[in-house]
Design a protein around this motif. Structure first.
Motif, PDB file in Angstrom:
ATOM      1  N   UNK A   1       0.694   0.465  -8.094  1.00  0.00           N
ATOM      2  CA  UNK A   1       0.935  -0.084  -6.751  1.00  0.00           C
ATOM      3  C   UNK A   1       2.333  -0.700  -6.693  1.00  0.00           C
ATOM      4  N   UNK A   2       3.190  -0.180  -5.810  1.00  0.00           N
ATOM      5  CA  UNK A   2       4.531  -0.765  -5.654  1.00  0.00           C
ATOM      6  C   UNK A   2       4.440  -2.208  -5.147  1.00  0.00           C
ATOM      7  N   UNK A   3       5.474  -2.982  -5.463  1.00  0.00           N
ATOM      8  CA  UNK A   3       5.514  -4.360  -4.990  1.00  0.00           C
ATOM      9  C   UNK A   3       6.946  -4.828  -4.850  1.00  0.00           C
TER      10      UNK A   3
ATOM     11  N   UNK B   1       0.864  -1.176   0.000  1.00  0.00           N
ATOM     12  CA  UNK B   1       0.000   0.000   0.000  1.00  0.00           C
ATOM     13  C   UNK B   1       0.905   1.231   0.000  1.00  0.00           C
ATOM     14  N   UNK B   2       0.539   2.227  -0.823  1.00  0.00           N
ATOM     15  CA  UNK B   2       1.392   3.406  -0.935  1.00  0.00           C
ATOM     16  C   UNK B   2       0.581   4.665  -1.236  1.00  0.00           C
ATOM     17  N   UNK B   3       1.034   5.765  -0.658  1.00  0.00           N
ATOM     18  CA  UNK B   3       0.451   7.077  -0.954  1.00  0.00           C
ATOM     19  C   UNK B   3       0.744   7.489  -2.398  1.00  0.00           C
ATOM     20  N   UNK B   4       1.724   6.876  -3.012  1.00  0.00           N
ATOM     21  CA  UNK B   4       2.112   7.242  -4.376  1.00  0.00           C
ATOM     22  C   UNK B   4       1.154   6.692  -5.429  1.00  0.00           C
ATOM     23  N   UNK B   5       0.461   5.619  -5.089  1.00  0.00           N
ATOM     24  CA  UNK B   5      -0.389   4.942  -6.060  1.00  0.00           C
ATOM     25  C   UNK B   5      -1.440   5.893  -6.629  1.00  0.00           C
ATOM     26  N   UNK B   6      -1.560   5.869  -7.960  1.00  0.00           N
ATOM     27  CA  UNK B   6      -2.512   6.667  -8.744  1.00  0.00           C
ATOM     28  C   UNK B   6      -2.168   8.146  -8.827  1.00  0.00           C
TER      29      UNK B   6
ATOM     30  N   UNK C   1       9.118  -1.799   2.688  1.00  0.00           N
ATOM     31  CA  UNK C   1       8.139  -0.845   3.225  1.00  0.00           C
ATOM     32  C   UNK C   1       8.835   0.368   3.828  1.00  0.00           C
ATOM     33  N   UNK C   2       9.960   0.149   4.500  1.00  0.00           N
ATOM     34  CA  UNK C   2      10.706   1.279   5.071  1.00  0.00           C
ATOM     35  C   UNK C   2      11.248   2.181   3.965  1.00  0.00           C
ATOM     36  N   UNK C   3      11.813   1.583   2.923  1.00  0.00           N
ATOM     37  CA  UNK C   3      12.333   2.364   1.801  1.00  0.00           C
ATOM     38  C   UNK C   3      11.198   3.113   1.110  1.00  0.00           C
ATOM     39  N   UNK C   4      10.084   2.457   0.890  1.00  0.00           N
ATOM     40  CA  UNK C   4       8.939   3.092   0.256  1.00  0.00           C
ATOM     41  C   UNK C   4       8.438   4.268   1.090  1.00  0.00           C
ATOM     42  N   UNK C   5       8.421   4.118   2.399  1.00  0.00           N
ATOM     43  CA  UNK C   5       8.015   5.220   3.288  1.00  0.00           C
ATOM     44  C   UNK C   5       8.946   6.427   3.104  1.00  0.00           C
ATOM     45  N   UNK C   6      10.256   6.178   3.018  1.00  0.00           N
ATOM     46  CA  UNK C   6      11.212   7.265   2.790  1.00  0.00           C
ATOM     47  C   UNK C   6      10.941   7.960   1.458  1.00  0.00           C
ATOM     48  N   UNK C   7      10.661   7.171   0.430  1.00  0.00           N
ATOM     49  CA  UNK C   7      10.356   7.732  -0.899  1.00  0.00           C
ATOM     50  C   UNK C   7       9.078   8.579  -0.831  1.00  0.00           C
ATOM     51  N   UNK C   8       8.057   8.067  -0.152  1.00  0.00           N
ATOM     52  CA  UNK C   8       6.798   8.822  -0.019  1.00  0.00           C
ATOM     53  C   UNK C   8       7.030  10.158   0.682  1.00  0.00           C
ATOM     54  N   UNK C   9       7.877  10.163   1.702  1.00  0.00           N
ATOM     55  CA  UNK C   9       8.206  11.394   2.410  1.00  0.00           C
ATOM     56  C   UNK C   9       8.860  12.393   1.475  1.00  0.00           C
ATOM     57  N   UNK C  10       9.761  11.933   0.618  1.00  0.00           N
ATOM     58  CA  UNK C  10      10.410  12.808  -0.350  1.00  0.00           C
ATOM     59  C   UNK C  10       9.386  13.398  -1.318  1.00  0.00           C
ATOM     60  N   UNK C  11       8.461  12.586  -1.811  1.00  0.00           N
ATOM     61  CA  UNK C  11       7.426  13.069  -2.734  1.00  0.00           C
ATOM     62  C   UNK C  11       6.530  14.102  -2.044  1.00  0.00           C
ATOM     63  N   UNK C  12       6.244  13.917  -0.764  1.00  0.00           N
ATOM     64  CA  UNK C  12       5.377  14.832  -0.028  1.00  0.00           C
ATOM     65  C   UNK C  12       6.028  16.208   0.089  1.00  0.00           C
ATOM     66  N   UNK C  13       7.334  16.241   0.220  1.00  0.00           N
ATOM     67  CA  UNK C  13       8.061  17.512   0.364  1.00  0.00           C
ATOM     68  C   UNK C  13       8.143  18.303  -0.939  1.00  0.00           C
ATOM     69  N   UNK C  14       7.913  17.648  -2.078  1.00  0.00           N
ATOM     70  CA  UNK C  14       8.081  18.334  -3.368  1.00  0.00           C
ATOM     71  C   UNK C  14       6.782  18.526  -4.077  1.00  0.00           C
TER      72      UNK C  14
END
Length: 175
Positions: A115-117, A42-47, A162-175
């Motif tokens: 959806x990341x996998x 599950x990811x905030x990046x999806x869609x 999941x930890x790496x994906x969370x870090x990526x999501x945080x980066x996307x949120x900042x930009x």
């Protein structure tokens, strides 16, 4: 679950639906000793839609690369999770407008992130004794087929992904 315009289900959608039907929510599976095959996350990046080059720029510090089997309509950003490069976090995308071309920074594509996998491929060590000569130029195909394209994915790799994906999501949120 249909392909972009062809009306035919794409392989990723079919495999994802299959795995979701088998395994359900990944949170319930993470408590098990092992989980299997392609593990959707599950990811905030999806869609979300972004410019292709912007996504590539944001993923670069995390060592993601454009997956080798991309085409002008879809592709993946891949990041290894283990030192042997057998376990991967994969972020798929569909091109919604424009074109991508890995050879130029002139890309104008907009992409929708899927959806990341996580998946695991097991390869033979050493030389591929069954490599086939190519017709043109007598080149040898040095790339081996995986022994197991759908190897079991241990829980530790799901957690790391999941930890790496969370870090990526945080980066996307900042930009």
């Amino acid at each position: 679950m249909k392909g972009r315009e062809s009306g035919v289900p794409d392989l990723f959608s079919v495999r994802l639906a299959h795995n979701l039907a088998l395994f359900g929510d990944t949170e319930t599976n993470s408590a098990k000793e092992r989980v299997y095959n392609m593990i959707p996350l599950t990811s905030e990046l999806e869609n979300r839609e972004h410019k292709f080059l912007e996504v590539q720029r944001l993923l670069d510090p995390y060592e993601f690369s454009l997956g080798g089997n991309w085409d002008y309509e879809q592709g993946t950003f891949d990041r290894y999770l283990d030192k042997e490069h057998m376990v991967w976090l994969r972020i798929p995308f569909q091109v919604t407008a424009g074109n991508i071309d890995s050879e130029t920074s002139d890309n104008n594509a907009m992409i929708r992130i899927g959806r990341p996998f996580i998946l695991k491929h097991i390869y033979n060590d050493g030389i591929d004794r069954e490599a086939q000569p190519r017709l043109l130029g007598g080149l040898i195909d040095q790339f081996q087929e995986p022994i197991d394209k759908d190897a079991e994915v241990e829980t530790k790799w799901v957690d790391k992904g999941q930890m790496l994906l969370h870090d990526v999501e945080t980066t996307f949120t900042r930009h």
